[in-house]
Design a protein around this motif. Sequence first.
Motif, mmCIF file in Angstrom:
data_model
loop_
_atom_site.group_PDB
_atom_site.id
_atom_site.type_symbol
_atom_site.label_atom_id
_atom_site.label_comp_id
_atom_site.label_asym_id
_atom_site.label_seq_id
_atom_site.Cartn_x
_atom_site.Cartn_y
_atom_site.Cartn_z
ATOM 1 N N LEU A 14 1.448 -2.762 7.563
ATOM 2 C CA LEU A 14 1.481 -1.345 7.214
ATOM 3 C C LEU A 14 1.848 -0.587 8.483
ATOM 4 C CD1 LEU A 14 1.075 0.789 5.046
ATOM 5 C CD2 LEU A 14 -1.326 0.879 5.678
ATOM 6 N N GLU B 284 1.240 4.178 -2.891
ATOM 7 C CA GLU B 284 1.098 5.615 -2.615
ATOM 8 C C GLU B 284 2.303 6.396 -3.144
ATOM 9 O OE1 GLU B 284 0.727 5.726 1.627
ATOM 10 O OE2 GLU B 284 -1.302 4.895 1.596
ATOM 11 N N ARG B 285 3.490 5.871 -2.914
ATOM 12 C CA ARG B 285 4.716 6.567 -3.312
ATOM 13 C C ARG B 285 5.020 6.364 -4.791
ATOM 14 N NH1 ARG B 285 9.362 5.996 0.674
ATOM 15 N NH2 ARG B 285 7.976 7.373 1.801
ATOM 16 N N SER C 122 4.556 5.593 10.052
ATOM 17 C CA SER C 122 5.797 6.223 9.604
ATOM 18 C C SER C 122 6.798 6.233 10.749
ATOM 19 C CB SER C 122 5.526 7.654 9.143
ATOM 20 O OG SER C 122 6.746 8.297 8.867
ATOM 21 N N GLN D 298 0.836 -1.207 0.000
ATOM 22 C CA GLN D 298 0.000 0.000 0.000
ATOM 23 C C GLN D 298 0.873 1.261 0.000
ATOM 24 O OE1 GLN D 298 -3.228 0.065 2.840
ATOM 25 N NE2 GLN D 298 -3.261 2.305 2.859
ATOM 26 N N ARG D 299 1.927 1.252 0.802
ATOM 27 C CA ARG D 299 2.830 2.405 0.851
ATOM 28 C C ARG D 299 3.572 2.566 -0.480
ATOM 29 N NH1 ARG D 299 4.404 3.080 5.987
ATOM 30 N NH2 ARG D 299 2.463 4.196 6.128
#
Length: 167
Positions: free
Chosen positions: A96, A67-68, A99, A63-64
């Motif tokens: 997940l 996004e990136r 941060s 998922q990250r």
Amino acid sequence: MMEPPPIKRAHVSLLYQSSIKELMHDFKFNASPRAGMLLVELMLVNKPDLLGSALLPVPMHHQRARERGFNQAYWLAEQLARRTGLELLNAECHKLVASQRTLNRQERAANLRGAFSIKGPLPAHITLIDDVVTTGATTNALARVAQKAGAMHVDIWAVARTPLGNS
């Protein structure tokens, strides 16, 4: 009694500040291949003497990565594997995680518990690839999983580290 850190050697020759920080930001958050290639060149200028037989990039949760737009550690490792002739390995991130940027050392370690898996067996000596090392929590967590998958000797090769006192 504390267990010894799983990392044998860390090779990080740049500080994550000023122009390196700007270059890294352009690479990570703007997906700039020009910035990425410059970072690879800077890593190769001061390459570790011993790299083992394979490179293992720090994985990112899917998922990250979506996004990136990409996983910067994998991108770096792919370029470095081409240039060094070393095998490129893969690990997975199943969790997940929040941060890491705002967490302290203990929170980072807790945040990463159970996050990674690797299909083994791995070569005896591998080198983890990451972009920025702050406390080492991410690479330590991945190194422990790599050891369980058969690696006997795990090193880190990263672009930069945060200056002391900034973790």
